[in-house]
Design a protein around this motif. Sequence first.
Motif, mmCIF file in Angstrom:
data_model
loop_
_atom_site.group_PDB
_atom_site.id
_atom_site.type_symbol
_atom_site.label_atom_id
_atom_site.label_comp_id
_atom_site.label_asym_id
_atom_site.label_seq_id
_atom_site.Cartn_x
_atom_site.Cartn_y
_atom_site.Cartn_z
ATOM 1 N N SER A 15 0.827 -1.211 0.000
ATOM 2 C CA SER A 15 0.000 0.000 0.000
ATOM 3 C C SER A 15 0.855 1.253 0.000
ATOM 4 N N VAL A 44 -4.216 7.992 -3.691
ATOM 5 C CA VAL A 44 -5.231 7.103 -3.116
ATOM 6 C C VAL A 44 -6.500 7.878 -2.795
ATOM 7 N N THR A 49 -5.187 -0.479 -2.548
ATOM 8 C CA THR A 49 -4.919 -0.246 -1.124
ATOM 9 C C THR A 49 -6.129 -0.600 -0.253
#
Length: 442
Positions: A37, A45, A147
């Motif tokens: 991630s 993100v 993620t």
Amino acid sequence: MIGRIVAAVAGIGVAGGLGVLAYAWHPAIAPIAPPASTAFSTASVEHGRVLAAGGYCAECHTRRDGHEGAPLAGDYLMATPFGAIYSSNITPDPETGIGRWSQAAFVRAMRQGVSRDGSNLFPAFPFDHFTHMTDGDIADVYAFLMTRPPVHSVKRANTVPFPLNVRLLQGGWKLLFLHPGAYRPDPAHDAQWNRGAYLAEGLSHCGACHTPRNAMGAEKAGAAYDGAPVDNWIAPPLNGTNPTPAVWTEDEFFQYLRYGVAPLHGSAAGPMSPVIHGGLSELPESDVRAIAAYLASLDQATGRQGGDAARLAAAMRTSTRDLTGPQTDPDARLYAGACAACHANTGATPVPGRPELALNNALWLSEPTNLYQVVLRGINAGEGQAGIAMPSFYHALTDADLARLAAYLRRTRTTLPPWTDLERKAAAVRATLPAPPVAASH
């Protein structure tokens, strides 16, 4: 001579078939080790999270048929004329999701409708819209999805019959109906309009529900935003063919898309509720305003709203027309007992939370589907206007009652021809809904 012609035609046919096969075939893209991630920036993100909401990823990739699935783990049923298609797991699970997909594989799926293994995706996945997104936006959606918590989830098998289930044949569909490439701004319009067009035509794929489809399941090119049936509802027209008396102006579109209720048109319900409250609510206000501006231009609102004041006044005069004095019309009495307490407006404009039915899409569409849906299922406090609910009349009204109510409202609140076969249609809509629990008596 005839033999040579036949041979030539056959040769052309074989060459054409081989050409289609070459177009339809795609190599697999090598799997990757699931990225950490930390491989993606926080900004990427977060932007991807907003974009994924605006593209309704969770709505179509989360099972919701009484067996609530994990977010983005797929197995959502999409009932198509060609059979049931179940959505894919798009969490980063390495075995059942997209954990081993590279960004290049994800971009190819979004732009060309091709899976990592090279198989063609069915256009129930709206890659024909996502293809118009920018590389940066697609990359950020990838960052967001990769993620998320991985979920091991195997979807149910599609029921598309042979030969329609042959993935290679989707290449022919794409050859006819896919127009790949990122959106190109139209210099004839300003930045806000172009932003709205980019979002509506690409990320938010408005036409996927609001444009009718042809026999091959593609959007009809000459009927963009003309309205279409979807999920046992009717997605109304978003262009100048919308028949409601009050024009859908930019402000009406904005209020509806941002807050779930348009002052002159009523509340969101059914499939539109999660689009607004679970999707567009995450977009910046400027983006929602841009979509509204774009849709209002399709609606030709500026040139059509000149008569709105007169049309509004006429609609408001009907709101209480049959509710005073001795009541001799049994259908009017049914309306008065079931609906008028909330829907009778006595002022010059509708009271917030009391949609004026004479202005509502449900009464002006070609079929009573949406009216029946709302009356039977109700609207909960989180669907349309915040905190305002409408009860279900599933148990309170019979199909004959619904038919009488629909006929009365269509007759007294619109200038359109009457609907037909109303009781049968009421039964058909009721059959699509689970029976709500009966309220306990005291």
